[in-house]
Design a protein around this motif. Structure first.
Motif, PDB file in Angstrom:
ATOM      1  N   UNK A   1      36.061  49.843  54.451  1.00 20.48           N
ATOM      2  CA  UNK A   1      35.918  50.010  55.899  1.00 20.48           C
ATOM      3  C   UNK A   1      34.749  49.190  56.449  1.00 20.48           C
ATOM      4  N   UNK A   2      35.012  47.883  56.638  1.00 21.85           N
ATOM      5  CA  UNK A   2      34.064  46.995  57.311  1.00 21.85           C
ATOM      6  C   UNK A   2      32.719  46.947  56.577  1.00 21.85           C
ATOM      7  N   UNK A   3      32.761  46.808  55.276  1.00 19.13           N
ATOM      8  CA  UNK A   3      31.542  46.910  54.473  1.00 19.13           C
ATOM      9  C   UNK A   3      31.562  45.894  53.341  1.00 19.13           C
ATOM     10  N   UNK A   4      30.424  45.786  52.649  1.00 22.23           N
ATOM     11  CA  UNK A   4      30.291  44.856  51.538  1.00 22.23           C
ATOM     12  C   UNK A   4      29.536  45.514  50.394  1.00 22.23           C
ATOM     13  N   UNK A   5      29.997  45.260  49.166  1.00 20.82           N
ATOM     14  CA  UNK A   5      29.318  45.771  47.988  1.00 20.82           C
ATOM     15  C   UNK A   5      29.273  44.726  46.894  1.00 20.82           C
ATOM     16  N   UNK A   6      28.169  44.729  46.126  1.00 28.06           N
ATOM     17  CA  UNK A   6      27.935  43.698  45.123  1.00 28.06           C
ATOM     18  C   UNK A   6      27.395  44.339  43.838  1.00 28.06           C
ATOM     19  N   UNK A   7      27.928  43.919  42.705  1.00 29.99           N
ATOM     20  CA  UNK A   7      27.434  44.341  41.402  1.00 29.99           C
ATOM     21  C   UNK A   7      27.167  43.091  40.579  1.00 29.99           C
ATOM     22  N   UNK A   8      25.930  42.949  40.096  1.00 23.68           N
ATOM     23  CA  UNK A   8      25.531  41.798  39.285  1.00 23.68           C
ATOM     24  C   UNK A   8      25.007  42.283  37.933  1.00 23.68           C
ATOM     25  N   UNK A   9      25.324  41.517  36.883  1.00 23.92           N
ATOM     26  CA  UNK A   9      24.754  41.780  35.558  1.00 23.92           C
ATOM     27  C   UNK A   9      24.410  40.442  34.934  1.00 23.92           C
ATOM     28  N   UNK A  10      23.143  40.295  34.502  1.00 23.84           N
ATOM     29  CA  UNK A  10      22.659  38.996  34.056  1.00 23.84           C
ATOM     30  C   UNK A  10      22.915  38.711  32.583  1.00 23.84           C
ATOM     31  N   UNK A  11      22.960  39.722  31.726  1.00 22.95           N
ATOM     32  CA  UNK A  11      23.075  39.447  30.296  1.00 22.95           C
ATOM     33  C   UNK A  11      23.562  40.688  29.566  1.00 22.95           C
ATOM     34  N   UNK A  12      24.108  40.479  28.353  1.00 23.60           N
ATOM     35  CA  UNK A  12      24.527  41.584  27.502  1.00 23.60           C
ATOM     36  C   UNK A  12      26.030  41.765  27.468  1.00 23.60           C
ATOM     37  N   UNK A  13      26.466  42.515  26.464  1.00 25.08           N
ATOM     38  CA  UNK A  13      27.884  42.864  26.316  1.00 25.08           C
ATOM     39  C   UNK A  13      28.105  44.171  27.065  1.00 25.08           C
ATOM     40  N   UNK A  14      28.774  44.094  28.186  1.00 23.74           N
ATOM     41  CA  UNK A  14      28.829  45.208  29.123  1.00 23.74           C
ATOM     42  C   UNK A  14      30.240  45.773  29.254  1.00 23.74           C
ATOM     43  N   UNK A  15      30.283  47.040  29.671  1.00 26.87           N
ATOM     44  CA  UNK A  15      31.547  47.728  29.910  1.00 26.87           C
ATOM     45  C   UNK A  15      31.574  48.246  31.337  1.00 26.87           C
ATOM     46  N   UNK A  16      32.699  47.998  32.012  1.00 29.41           N
ATOM     47  CA  UNK A  16      32.885  48.454  33.389  1.00 29.41           C
ATOM     48  C   UNK A  16      34.084  49.398  33.426  1.00 29.41           C
ATOM     49  N   UNK A  17      33.813  50.682  33.671  1.00 28.14           N
ATOM     50  CA  UNK A  17      34.884  51.661  33.744  1.00 28.14           C
ATOM     51  C   UNK A  17      35.330  51.892  35.171  1.00 28.14           C
ATOM     52  N   UNK A  18      36.103  52.955  35.343  1.00 29.98           N
ATOM     53  CA  UNK A  18      36.633  53.287  36.655  1.00 29.98           C
ATOM     54  C   UNK A  18      38.115  53.572  36.572  1.00 29.98           C
ATOM     55  N   UNK A  19      38.695  53.932  37.704  1.00 29.43           N
ATOM     56  CA  UNK A  19      40.117  54.255  37.715  1.00 29.43           C
ATOM     57  C   UNK A  19      40.865  53.390  38.717  1.00 29.43           C
ATOM     58  N   UNK A  20      40.617  53.578  40.005  1.00 29.27           N
ATOM     59  CA  UNK A  20      41.306  52.777  41.011  1.00 29.27           C
ATOM     60  C   UNK A  20      40.302  52.237  42.026  1.00 29.27           C
ATOM     61  N   UNK A  21      40.711  51.174  42.698  1.00 32.22           N
ATOM     62  CA  UNK A  21      40.006  50.655  43.863  1.00 32.22           C
ATOM     63  C   UNK A  21      38.549  50.337  43.550  1.00 32.22           C
ATOM     64  N   UNK A  22      38.347  49.451  42.577  1.00 30.31           N
ATOM     65  CA  UNK A  22      36.991  49.098  42.201  1.00 30.31           C
ATOM     66  C   UNK A  22      36.921  47.825  41.392  1.00 30.31           C
ATOM     67  N   UNK A  23      35.744  47.545  40.855  1.00 24.15           N
ATOM     68  CA  UNK A  23      35.478  46.402  39.991  1.00 24.15           C
ATOM     69  C   UNK A  23      35.777  45.090  40.717  1.00 24.15           C
ATOM     70  N   UNK A  24      35.034  44.855  41.800  1.00 23.44           N
ATOM     71  CA  UNK A  24      35.275  43.689  42.626  1.00 23.44           C
ATOM     72  C   UNK A  24      36.461  43.903  43.535  1.00 23.44           C
ATOM     73  N   UNK A  25      36.369  44.900  44.433  1.00 22.80           N
ATOM     74  CA  UNK A  25      37.519  45.307  45.240  1.00 22.80           C
ATOM     75  C   UNK A  25      37.115  45.542  46.689  1.00 22.80           C
ATOM     76  N   UNK A  26      37.928  45.029  47.615  1.00 20.69           N
ATOM     77  CA  UNK A  26      37.699  45.248  49.029  1.00 20.69           C
ATOM     78  C   UNK A  26      38.876  45.948  49.682  1.00 20.69           C
ATOM     79  N   UNK A  27      38.566  46.892  50.597  1.00 26.16           N
ATOM     80  CA  UNK A  27      39.582  47.686  51.300  1.00 26.16           C
ATOM     81  C   UNK A  27      39.219  47.783  52.782  1.00 26.16           C
ATOM     82  N   UNK A  28      40.127  47.402  53.629  1.00 26.48           N
ATOM     83  CA  UNK A  28      39.996  47.540  55.077  1.00 26.48           C
ATOM     84  C   UNK A  28      38.877  46.667  55.634  1.00 26.48           C
ATOM     85  N   UNK A  29      39.175  45.372  55.723  1.00 22.63           N
ATOM     86  CA  UNK A  29      38.270  44.375  56.284  1.00 22.63           C
ATOM     87  C   UNK A  29      36.899  44.450  55.614  1.00 22.63           C
TER      88      UNK A  29
END
Length: 715
Positions: A556-584
């Motif tokens: 909803x008319x917003x912006x979000x950012x996730x950065x990771x500089x180094x390492x072997x990383x795990x990104x969990x979640x279920x729906x609508x995430x991990x580099x995801x935009x909804x509604x402008x």
């Protein structure tokens, strides 16, 4: 259709490998100017040099590389015109909704920095990376570090303090008392100026209603139970409070956080001793009167401070021992409070709001120099504010921070900071926490080092009827309140270590309702689990493990950012995430190194845009695994906005280097169109890796994402 590898691809990859300096220069333009501007503000009046930058030395160059990949892919895929319409539509929406209003879409409390990001979404990741790097660099500075952080944060809120005080160099313990006295007195003058425009009735309303309306009454993160009063309160903060003066009050106290000053405090002479102060027990060495209140000096043994019973006390300095602190509310009745503990394993307990570096219409500063400390509170504590500045800084030890709502670096109408510079620390909260920015607010949690653990959620049931789970609204989230006001800026930063992040709905690098959020981890093998594993109290969850909106998302008319500089990383979640935009909106995840796993495997995940939005997942280096089928998918359907005016949906997964596995069936060293013309999976080799003689442009042949949950959005 098959085509040869483009010349522009070779240019990008070779430029990237040639020199970090070239790539840093390539970021150029407005970002270079902003770096110089920030340095000049941060060093004003200090004579200090800006400390070296942190994180991946290639990060700025990678942001330029990302911009160029998006631009060239849109051109190659025939989506340039559609994306231009998307940009124009976003700008037009911001223009139409600017200014105050009573409709749901209005410009109440809108921040210009957020506005600029949404107007130029392709360059927005570079701006967010730039800010997060500068903030963490400032936290690590030896001199004037707190003033630097405050000025950086205040600048994004359009606040300007009059001057950053020079850091004093006291030669004795007694000189530090005089410096402390002068800082407190100047801070009080600035705080009084900040609230001077309020009538007595308005001030009483703010004092009595800010906490219940904005914190105690709501049970989910995006709406208030009393919208009309909430809007009126925020109008007062926006229109009548001198928020720059409130920032100046905090800046006046910032020299007290320099380590050299704190070390000199430890040399205070005892005086006669045996001083009696109501609310304090143990060895009290001195009591010093100032125009801002009383300064109390505690000795090396165990002391107990019931701060709310210490009438007229504006500062406590404790030289050592395992001490007990209770309450310590900062309100307009006691608008300035400084607590400095130099050593010992200390215990801080509070049930009242505005405690442990928390403030309502005032400024609170809690500094703990050493020891394994425990901070336990309910709401509005641990570097949190409503209409003020709240700061908690811990310099060492393995610490525990526990609270419920609006804790651990949270702000509405001001700045909230929780800074922990060393140790293996644990953070526990339920909602609006760990770097959360509400209307007119900038909330920051920065943990500089150590293997840390973050938990947020597990208590309040989520407000989406079609999916299970809990509210989170934490870990680098900037959010507005629907029908009330636009959002602020939330930032969570971690300097290194193998960290674990648990967070429920709306968590970890996200923006909601005209807000912006940033999460960044500068090193270590990190696990972002996607939903909490237990209930808030540590018992079994009543709800199925399920996370909606996590790890770089906008809604909803917003912006979000996730950065990771180094390492072997795990990104969990279920729906609508991990580099995801909804509604402008715009959602971005950038991982700069390591063998990473992207485990959010269901609907709208991994570089995906829906309802006229842009989603980006950028990964450089490593053998990466992408589970599920949603990578780079741009949905063809839009119901919230009109086509073709809104342009469409746009999704990008861009991966450089390694042998990667894509659940959607995309191939290594290939260029794949996903969903509509705006969806792409782009896999590139690093220079020196063996590749086939051709790359492919494929519009079909990859698996479609599984629609396992309804796209309906009750919010």
């Amino acid at each position: 259709m098959r085509t040869s590898r483009s010349g522009i691809f070779f240019l990008f990859t070779r430029l990237f490998i040639l020199s970090p300096c070239i790539l840093a220069f390539a970021a150029g333009g407005s970002f270079a100017a902003s770096e110089e501007e920030s340095a000049s503000h941060s060093d004003r009046g200090t004579g200090a040099e800006t400390p070296p930058s942190v994180g991946s030395p290639l990060a700025r160059g990678m942001m330029k590389l990302l911009e160029d990949e998006i631009s060239s892919s849109l051109k190659r895929g025939g989506s340039e015109a559609a994306f231009a319409r998307f940009n124009q539509y976003a700008r037009g929406t911001l223009d139409r909704t600017a200014g105050k209003g009573r409709s749901e879409l209005s410009g109440n409390c809108r921040l210009p920095w957020y506005d600029g990001l949404l107007r130029d979404p392709v360059r927005a990741p570079a701006a967010a990376e730039d800010l997060s790097r500068k903030l963490h660099t400032a936290v690590l500075a030896d001199s004037s570090w707190l003033g630097r952080v405050l000025i950086l944060a205040g600048g994004k809120l359009e606040l300007t303090p009059s001057e950053l005080p020079a850091v004093p160099m006291p030669q004795s313990g007694d000189e530090t008392i005089q410096i402390l006295k002068q800082s407190l007195e100047r801070a009080l003058v600035a705080q009084r100026k900040a609230i001077a425009a309020f009538s007595p009735a308005e001030l009483r309303l703010l004092e009595t209603q800010l906490y219940p309306v904005l914190t105690a009454q709501p049970r989910n993160g995006h709406v208030l139970t009393n919208r009309s009063t909430g809007r009126h309160l925020l109008d007062l903060l926006e229109d009548k409070m001198d928020r720059s003066a409130m920032l100046q009050a905090a800046v006046e106290l910032s020299p007290l956080a320099d380590v050299q000053f704190l070390e000199q405090l430890g040399k205070i002479e005892a005086g006669d001793g045996g001083v009696m102060v109501e609310g304090a027990a143990g060895s009290i060495l001195r009591s010093v009167e100032t125009s801002a209140g009383t300064i109390v000096i505690g000795g090396l043994g165990k002391n107990t401070y019931d701060l709310d019973k210490m009438a007229g006390v504006c500062a406590v300095v404790d030289l050592g021992g395992d001490d007990e602190y209770s309450q310590g509310s900062v309100t307009s009745q006691r608008p300035i409070l400084v607590v400095i503990d130099l050593d010992g394993n200390d215990n801080y307990v509070a049930t009242a709001p505005g405690t442990q570096g928390g403030a309502i219409l005032g400024v609170s500063l809690l500094l703990d120099l050493a020891g394994n400390d425990v901070f336990r509170a309910r709401d509005l504590a641990q570097g949190s504010t409503l209409g003020g500045v709240g700061i908690l800084a811990d310099f060492g030890g393995d610490d525990v921070y526990s609270g419920i709502r609006r804790v651990q670096g949270q702000a509405i109408g001001g700045i909230g900071l929780l800074i922990d510079r060393a140790g293996k620390d644990r953070y526990h909260a339920a909602m609006w926490a760990q770097g959360f920015g509400g209307p007119l607010g900038f909330g920051i949690l920065d943990d500089a080092s150590g293997d840390d653990y973050y938990f947020a959620g597990g208590l309040y049931l989520d407000s989406y009827p079609e999916t299970p789970g809990y509210e989170g609204w934490s870990q680098g989230v900037g959010s507005g309140l629907r029908g009330v006001a636009n959002g602020g800026i939330g930032v969570i930063l971690d300097g290194g270590g193998d960290d674990v992040y648990e967070v429920d709905y709306m968590g970890h690098g996200g923006g909601y309702w005209f807000g912006a959020g940033i999460a960044r981890d500068f090193g270590g093998n990190d696990r972002r689990l996607g939903a909490t594993r237990t209930a808030f109290d540590g018992g079994p969850r009543r709800e199925k493990q399920f996370q909606r909106f996590g790890n770089g998302w906008g809604c909803h008319y917003a912006l979000g950012f996730c950065f990771d500089d180094a390492g072997d990383d795990t990104y969990g979640g279920t729906i609508m995430g991990t580099g995801f935009g909804w509604d402008l909106s715009v959602g971005v995840l950038c991982d700069f190194a390591g063998n990473d796993r992207y485990e959010a495997a269901k609907q709208h995940t991994q570089g995906s845009g829906a309802q006229a939005s842009l989603g980006i997942l950028f990964d450089y280096e490593g053998d990466d695994v992408y589970q599920g089928t949603g990578q780079g998918y741009a949905s063809r359907s839009i119901s919230y906005h009109s086509l073709p005016q809104c342009g469409g949906n746009f999704g990008f997964v861009i991966d450089y280097g390694g042998q990667d596995q894509y659940g959607c069936g995309a191939r290594n060293t290939a260029y794949t169109v996903r969903g509509s013309q705006g969806g792409f999976v782009i896999d590139r080799p690093k220079e020196g890796e063996l590749v086939d003689s051709t790359t492919s442009l494929e519009a079909t042949g990859s698996k479609a994402p599984a629609d396992t949950a309804s796209e309906s959005d009750s919010k």
